[in-house]
Motif scaffolding. Structure first.
Motif, short mmCIF file in Angstrom:
data_model
loop_
_atom_site.label_atom_id
_atom_site.label_comp_id
_atom_site.label_asym_id
_atom_site.label_seq_id
_atom_site.Cartn_x
_atom_site.Cartn_y
_atom_site.Cartn_z
N UNK A 33 4.36 -6.73 -3.81
CA UNK A 33 4.75 -8.15 -3.73
C UNK A 33 4.39 -8.72 -2.39
N UNK A 34 4.61 -7.95 -1.34
CA UNK A 34 4.27 -8.45 0.00
C UNK A 34 2.76 -8.65 0.13
N UNK A 35 2.04 -7.67 -0.36
CA UNK A 35 0.56 -7.79 -0.29
C UNK A 35 0.07 -8.99 -1.09
N UNK A 93 -4.71 -16.10 -10.28
CA UNK A 93 -4.48 -14.69 -10.65
C UNK A 93 -3.45 -14.01 -9.75
N UNK A 94 -3.51 -14.30 -8.45
CA UNK A 94 -2.54 -13.71 -7.52
C UNK A 94 -1.13 -14.20 -7.83
N UNK A 109 9.56 2.11 -6.58
CA UNK A 109 10.20 0.81 -6.36
C UNK A 109 9.73 0.23 -5.04
N UNK A 110 9.65 1.13 -4.02
CA UNK A 110 9.17 0.64 -2.71
C UNK A 110 7.73 0.14 -2.81
N UNK A 111 6.90 0.84 -3.63
CA UNK A 111 5.52 0.37 -3.81
C UNK A 111 5.46 -0.99 -4.50
N UNK A 112 6.44 -1.24 -5.39
CA UNK A 112 6.48 -2.57 -6.02
C UNK A 112 6.79 -3.63 -4.98
N UNK A 113 7.72 -3.30 -4.07
CA UNK A 113 8.02 -4.28 -3.02
C UNK A 113 6.79 -4.49 -2.14
N UNK A 114 6.10 -3.38 -1.80
CA UNK A 114 4.89 -3.52 -0.98
C UNK A 114 3.82 -4.35 -1.72
#
Length: 716
Positions: free
Chosen positions: A334-336, A241-242, A327-332
């Motif tokens: 992805x990192x998470x 799932x991740x 957009x920054x939250x999307x990057x965050x």
């Protein structure tokens, strides 16, 4: 193969001999029959009356099946050994004791462990044992061999008691079968109950051991799978799932970047779905409408218009700022997601390592679980069987049933009159035959003439019937009176001697008469033969040469002191010895018992001279000799005479002695004429043939053998 079943001559002779003995001693035989009959009658009268009752029990191949479950005891096999065993059980001591107790005939001896054992005496024990022995002695259990029916009979003095005991044996056997099944069922139930307790404890221990081991090793299972497997499956699902979310986030981020570069960031889904942006866009739309309204009204110089322009720019700047934050939250995101994937992957590796290290524990746990399952299965089986036994308790049925109960009889079965009569007849016949046979053996009877001639090798040339006590009449009417049979028999003997004398061409003959033992009538035959010959015109002399037991003087009724021994010693002349018979013309030389041995007289030359002289004077000289027992005396006399004849009493003579004496005389060259049977029973004499007149002549070189005569002797 055809076998000849015709009895041999020896067996026929033995049977006829036995029948003849029975007829001869019929009074003894009848006395034996009467005696045994009397004893049997007394025994029958004194025998206690006993009644016989019988109960019939049938082994039933059908069995009541109240529950659809298997019984503790299997049914009896329908085989002959089993039937024989059941018969033995009914007639056993334990069954007799059960009957004894059920009927209340007495109380068995108390057990030594009882409180009243000090009151138990030897007499009570003996009476109890005797009562059981009496019951066993009177009961009879049998089978006809063709069915499964058992007959139980009992014999007692009381008919009611006999029927009661017979029925008691049948009831005791039925109760025994029921008790046997009930006892077996209860014993199995008790054993199953005890066994269930131990099995339950064992099951609990095995389940606890399996659970404790799993808990210790961390082998927790849910839904049939252990915790590690579930964790591994969950981690795999989460990792997948991740990874899917990461790919999606990256795709949205790339799309957002491209949109920002083209200036169409507000078209992003995340932008459109943001509440803040939606409010800002709504405010932006209001400002734009307000500016549009001012422009349409022509009030371009309205002071509100610059303010609305500044407000619109500020709203666009805020919207752009919100888009950049999205957009920054999307990057965050992805990192998470990447960090989550790393952690899930690490956890997955840890679970795999834990499962590999716990494989042996899992195997052991499986073994513990299998053991617990096996114990559970055994426990459940025993529990089900235990419940079946509880349900079966109280419904035990016997495998036999009474088809006929014993009833008291009105007539006693013992003593049996027919059996007593038959026993009396058999015993009387046996004793009678034995007594007759012993009497016949002790009487030394010789049997038939044929058998006697075969045993001794001697010819029977005369038979004299048995005479009653009293004198024998001699005279002109002697052949027609009561003694006619006797005189006819003596005449036959005389005729035989005359024939021999005729063959000797008229020469005188000296004949010695002897017997196998004393008391056979030798002197009687000599006396009457001499008188008969004298009546026939013969000049006859009788010499008493039986010096051991002289009896001629008494037979002829002559009493004189001039006897043979005195003449032999030379004391008197030979003419002085001769005496005349008072009843006939017979001359007689008598003797007297002497202390001198007979050999001194018979062996003297003067005795030989006497025989030679008398031979010239008389036509026939008859010499009364001693019996064959004194063989030396007989041998002396036989050497001087022309022939020797034996007087035989069939009931007293000894055929072996006769044969021995005849063989001895023949071996010495003496002539043996044959035998004269004396004392033949009158019925045998009348139905038999006359004796053969053919006797052996010493001058005849031919040995004339008579034909065997089938006439019966006395006592045959």
């Amino acid at each position: 193969m055809i076998t000849n079943t015709k009895p041999s001559a020896h067996s026929q002779e033995g049977l006829s001999r036995l029948v003849s003995l029975i007829w001869q001693h019929r009074f003894l035989f009848t006395a034996c029959l009467l005696f045994t009959g009397l004893v049997a009658a007394i025994g029958y009268m004194r025998a206690p009356k006993r009644y016989h009752s019988e109960a019939v029990v049938a082994l039933d191949v059908r069995k009541l099946q109240a529950l659809p479950s298997e019984s503790v005891m299997s049914p009896l096999p329908q085989e002959s050994p089993v039937l024989r065993t059941e018969i033995d059980i009914i007639g056993s001591r334990s069954m007799a004791e059960r009957v004894y107790a059920n009927l209340g005939l007495g109380q068995p001896a108390a057990d030594k462990s009882s409180k009243n054992d000090r009151f138990v005496t030897a007499s009570n024990v003996d009476s109890y044992v005797k009562a059981i022995e009496e019951i066993l002695a009177n009961v009879r259990v049998m089978n006809d061999g063709r069915s499964y029916t058992i007959y139980i009979s009992y014999t007692a003095k009381d008919p009611v008691f006999a029927a009661t005991v017979a029925n008691a044996f049948a009831n005791a056997y039925i109760d025994y079968q029921i008790d046997l099944q009930t006892t077996a069922t209860r014993r199995v139930s008790d054993w199953l109950g005890e066994r269930l307790g131990s099995l339950q404890k064992k099951l609990e221990l095995s389940e606890q051991s399996a659970a404790a081991f799993r808990q210790k090793e961390g082998l927790v299972s849910m839904g049939g799978t252990n915790l590690q497997a579930q964790q591994l499956s969950g981690l795999n699902t989460e990792l997948t799932s991740l990874q899917a979310r990461l790919a999606e986030a990256r795709a949205r981020l790339a799309t957002a970047t491209e949109v920002l570069q083209t200036g169409e960031g507000v078209g992003l889904t995340e932008v459109l779905s943001s509440p803040t942006i939606q409010l800002l866009r709504a405010e932006e739309a209001r400002v734009i409408r307000s500016i549009a309204d001012l422009d349409q009204s022509g009030a371009r110089m309205n002071p509100q218009r610059p303010q609305l322009g500044y407000q619109l720019a500020s709203l666009k700047s805020q919207i752009r700022q919100e888009v950049m934050e999205i957009v920054a939250s999307l990057r965050n995101e992805i990192d998470i997601n990447q960090k989550q994937q790393s952690e899930v992957y690490q956890n997955l590796q840890d679970v795999q390592r834990a499962m590999s290290t716990a494989s042996m524990a899992t195997v052991h746990a499986g073994q513990l679980e299998r053991e617990a399952n096996a114990n559970r299965s055994i426990y459940e089986t025993y529990l089900a069987r235990y419940k079946q036994m509880i349900e079966q308790d109280g419904i035990a049925t016997a495998e036999a049933r009474i088809i006929t109960r014993a009833t008291p009889r009105t007539k006693p079965t013992n003593p049996d009159k027919f059996l007593w009569v038959l026993s009396a007849l058999l015993a009387g016949t046996t004793f009678g035959v034995g007594a007759v046979w012993l009497r016949g053996v002790s009487s030394r009877s010789v049997g038939s003439i044929t058998a006697l001639q075969q045993k001794t090798g001697l010819v029977v040339f005369g038979r004299v019937p048995r005479m009653r006590a009293g004198g024998i009449s001699v005279g002109p009417g002697m052949f027609s009176g009561k003694d006619s049979d006797f005189h006819c028999a003596v005449a036959e003997i005389r005729t035989s001697i005359q024939l021999v004398q005729a063959k000797r061409q008229g020469k005188s003959q000296v004949v010695a008469l002897t017997s196998s033992t004393s008391g056979e009538g030798k002197t009687f035959i000599v006396t009457n033969l001499a008188r008969s010959l004298a009546c026939g015109g013969f000049k006859v002399l009788v010499i008493d040469a039986n010096l051991r037991n002289p009896s001629i003087s008494d037979a002829f009724g002559i009493s004189s002191t001039y006897h043979l021994s005195r003449a032999i010693r030379g004391k008197i002349a030979f003419d002085d010895l001769i005496h005349r018979d008072p009843l006939s013309s017979v001359d007689v030389i008598v003797s007297e018992r002497q202390a001198t041995p007979p050999d001194f007289i018979l062996g003297a030359t003067s005795f030989t001279a006497l025989i030679l002289e008398m031979r010239t004077r008389y036509d026939l000289v008859l010499v009364d000799c001693p019996s064959c027992t004194f063989e030396l005396d007989l041998a002396r006399i036989a050497g001087m005479v022309d022939a020797v004849a034996f007087v035989v009493n069939p009931e007293r003579t000894d055929s072996l002695v006769l044969k021995t004496a005849a063989d001895y005389l023949r071996a010495n060259g003496d002539q043996v004429l044959g035998m004269v049977l004396n004392g033949v029973r009158r019925r045998d004499y009348k139905r038999g043939e006359r004796a053969s007149p053919l006797i052996q002549d010493p001058t005849d070189s031919r040995q004339m053998k008579p034909r065997p005569r089938p006439a019966l002797l006395a006592g045959e």
